[in-house]
Design an enzyme around this catalytic site. Structure first.
Site, PDB file in Angstrom:
ATOM      1  N   HIS A 118     -23.448  32.995 -37.195  1.00  0.00           N
ATOM      2  CA  HIS A 118     -24.669  33.612 -37.015  1.00  0.00           C
ATOM      3  C   HIS A 118     -26.602  33.238 -37.530  1.00  0.00           C
ATOM      4  O   HIS A 118     -27.115  33.054 -37.994  1.00  0.00           O
ATOM      5  CB  HIS A 118     -25.119  34.900 -37.104  1.00  0.00           C
ATOM      6  CG  HIS A 118     -24.308  36.206 -36.919  1.00  0.00           C
ATOM      7  ND1 HIS A 118     -24.368  36.345 -35.639  1.00  0.00           N
ATOM      8  CD2 HIS A 118     -23.181  36.457 -37.597  1.00  0.00           C
ATOM      9  CE1 HIS A 118     -22.608  37.313 -35.751  1.00  0.00           C
ATOM     10  NE2 HIS A 118     -22.728  37.060 -36.845  1.00  0.00           N
ATOM     11  N   GLU A 166     -30.466  14.456 -29.524  1.00  0.00           N
ATOM     12  CA  GLU A 166     -31.073  14.946 -28.813  1.00  0.00           C
ATOM     13  C   GLU A 166     -30.266  15.084 -27.077  1.00  0.00           C
ATOM     14  O   GLU A 166     -30.547  15.625 -26.228  1.00  0.00           O
ATOM     15  CB  GLU A 166     -32.130  15.062 -28.150  1.00  0.00           C
ATOM     16  CG  GLU A 166     -32.766  15.286 -30.214  1.00  0.00           C
ATOM     17  CD  GLU A 166     -34.199  14.969 -29.965  1.00  0.00           C
ATOM     18  OE1 GLU A 166     -35.163  15.430 -29.438  1.00  0.00           O
ATOM     19  OE2 GLU A 166     -34.212  14.107 -30.908  1.00  0.00           O
ATOM     20  N   SER A 215     -41.216   7.895 -33.654  1.00  0.00           N
ATOM     21  CA  SER A 215     -42.475   8.679 -33.386  1.00  0.00           C
ATOM     22  C   SER A 215     -43.131   7.606 -33.026  1.00  0.00           C
ATOM     23  O   SER A 215     -43.871   6.310 -34.273  1.00  0.00           O
ATOM     24  CB  SER A 215     -43.146   9.482 -34.620  1.00  0.00           C
ATOM     25  OG  SER A 215     -44.122   9.925 -33.253  1.00  0.00           O
ATOM     26  N   LYS A 264     -41.919   9.888 -39.177  1.00  0.00           N
ATOM     27  CA  LYS A 264     -40.688  10.226 -38.970  1.00  0.00           C
ATOM     28  C   LYS A 264     -39.969   9.731 -38.350  1.00  0.00           C
ATOM     29  O   LYS A 264     -39.677   8.135 -38.097  1.00  0.00           O
ATOM     30  CB  LYS A 264     -41.366  11.103 -37.286  1.00  0.00           C
ATOM     31  CG  LYS A 264     -42.226  11.490 -37.073  1.00  0.00           C
ATOM     32  CD  LYS A 264     -41.897  13.262 -37.804  1.00  0.00           C
ATOM     33  CE  LYS A 264     -40.627  14.124 -37.489  1.00  0.00           C
ATOM     34  NZ  LYS A 264     -40.842  14.454 -35.272  1.00  0.00           N
TER      35      LYS A 264
END
Ligand code: ARG
Length: 472
Positions: free
Chosen positions: A174, A308, A295, A301
């Site tokens: 979980h 992704e 970024s 970043k």
């Protein structure tokens, strides 16, 4: 991927008129250009040209063997096809959508190059069995590649696991810290998944490795062809046994797409974990610069876009499988043009899965692990089950032990401490069965080492599994 434009008309307009004549003698008029564009598969099936030519050469040699071509015609056809293959490879071939597909494009060009002998190539053959053959030849090659790349990924993960048998980290359920495991054990979970993927791709390969040529349009041919000779020349293990099935079956495509969709799902879960682990909140790993992106606005970043997109593109592969299942479900036997939709699904799945597997295999060895952060996150309340199992060894029923330790966790957590900070006396306040040795239970290394059951995370158990995997 070579993909220059496929044009209509232009300088070769006369040739395309000739193409129309190749199979339109029963028509009085030409096709509407929009219909031509809508129905053509040439813009994408040209990717099959090498396999189409390989199949045609095997077919021509067989036709000569059985006396349907002279040796001279066979030689001209084989040489002509070889020249066409070079034309296409060098970008000198003029593609015209009027040709409909790669099969007619090559046949049209062959006739233009060598004349009458070229008109005999399509003897005892239909594009229906031809396209089934081409796709099987193509997929057979590609599947072997996919299996090889998958092997490299498994190898990279196994090698890394070897180095991290004792790198303790929290295992999660979980997404809550659950029990201590090792990085090796966690990585090997993926190796098991990719091992099953390999099996699925091998099965897909076995079902792809069936030679359909000779099925003709659907009812084979009255001519005395030799299917075994073609199968032998092209290295097929089996020959299709029913001509109707041979031209209408795309189960091998579905096998490939379903194996791909499952592998893509595995890659997606892996990508998701790398993304999580590289966040400041987890802080388990540092992504190598070569695999990270910046970024446009925030200079600090370091983004995991690659991961992704591996995660995001797994959706396309699932979509490819679903699309193909839907294409097939209502089709009457045998061939229907709906089946032309198979190729783009195959190409898309392949072009998604192959680079994703390859990049994953290259990424893992370059990830920097913050093993201290992993170890720090692994301890504390994750040892609660170990304490309960200690009491079980002392004769306490498990449900009762669970209750005792649950109360302990509640109170220790409320006091802002952790289980490892408890002394022997404190433990005995919860149960008189706690002896002096109970304190030793409260260590992640002890917890890990004690989990020696088959499939458990103990370093020596995991090492044994690695050795088994390396033997495969
Ligand atoms: N282009 C077709 C395909 O991709 C092959 C030709 C099938 N035959 C036909 N009569 N349309 O499946």
């Amino acid at each position: 991927m070579d993909n220059p434009q496929t044009t209509r008309g232009g300088p070769d307009a006369r040739k395309s008129a000739a193409t129309r004549n190749l199979i339109r003698s029963r028509f009085a008029g030409g096709r509407l250009p929009e219909v031509e564009n809508f129905t053509a598969s040439l813009p994408f099936d040209r990717r099959l040209y090498r396999h189409d030519i390989r199949g045609s050469i095997a077919h021509a040699r067989m036709l000569a063997r059985v006396g349907l071509l002279t040796r001279g015609e066979e030689r001209r056809i084989v040489a002509g096809l070889g020249a066409i293959e070079r034309e296409i490879a060098d970008g000198r071939f003029h593609f015209d959508v009027a040709d409909e597909d790669i099969h007619l494009a090559i046949e049209r060009r062959l006739i233009a190059r060598i004349g009458d002998a070229g008109r005999k190539l399509h003897t005892a053959r239909s594009r229906n069995d031809q396209v089934a053959l081409d796709l099987r030849l193509f997929l057979r090659d590609e599947l072997r590649e996919v299996i090889a790349v998958l092997g490299r990924l498994r190898g990279a993960l196994t090698a890394l696991a070897r180095r991290h048998l004792n790198t303790v980290m929290p295992g999660y359920t979980h997404l809550q810290r659950a029990q201590p495991v090792s990085l090796a054990h966690h990585l090997l979970a993926y190796v098991e998944m990719f091992e099953r993927d390999r099996e699925r791709f091998e099965q897909a390969l076995e079902r792809t490795d069936v030679m359909p040529l000779g099925a003709g349009a659907l009812a084979a041919t009255t001519l005395p062809i030799d299917r075994r000779a073609v199968a032998r020349a092209l290295g097929f293990r089996r020959i299709s046994e029913n001509s109707i099935d041979a031209v209408s079956d795309r189960d091998f495509v579905l096998d490939f797409l379903s194996a791909s969709a499952i592998a893509a799902m595995h890659l997606s879960r892996m990508a998701e974990e790398i993304i999580l682990w590289s966040s400041a909140e987890f802080g388990f790993i540092e992504l190598p610069d070569a695999f990270a992106t910046g970024s446009s606005m925030m200079p600090q970043k370091k983004n995991p876009d690659l991961l992704e997109l591996i995660r995001g593109r797994s959706g396309r592969v699932a979509g490819d499988l679903l699309a193909m299942l839907v294409v097939m479900k209502g089709l009457p036997l045998a061939y229907n043009s709906d089946l032309q939709e198979d190729k783009e699904r195959v190409f898309d799945a392949l072009d998604t899965i192959r680079p994703a597997l390859d990049l994953m295999a290259r990424l893992w060895p370059r990830i920097q692990f913050r093993t201290d952060a992993m170890r720090a996150a692994a301890g504390g309340f994750t040892l609660a089950t170990d304490l309960a199992e200690y009491l079980v060894r002392r004769g306490v029923p498990f449900r009762e032990a669970h209750g005792i330790i649950g109360r302990m966790v509640r109170e220790v957590a409320a006091s802002g401490r952790s289980l490892e900070q408890l002394g022997a006396e404190e433990l005995r306040r919860y149960s008189p069965r706690f002896g002096r040795d109970a304190i030793k239970i409260l260590s992640v290394d002890h917890s890990l080492a004690a989990r020696t059951v088959i499939g458990g995370p103990a370093p020596r158990t995991v090492r044994r599994r690695i050795e088994e995997l390396e033997r495969k």
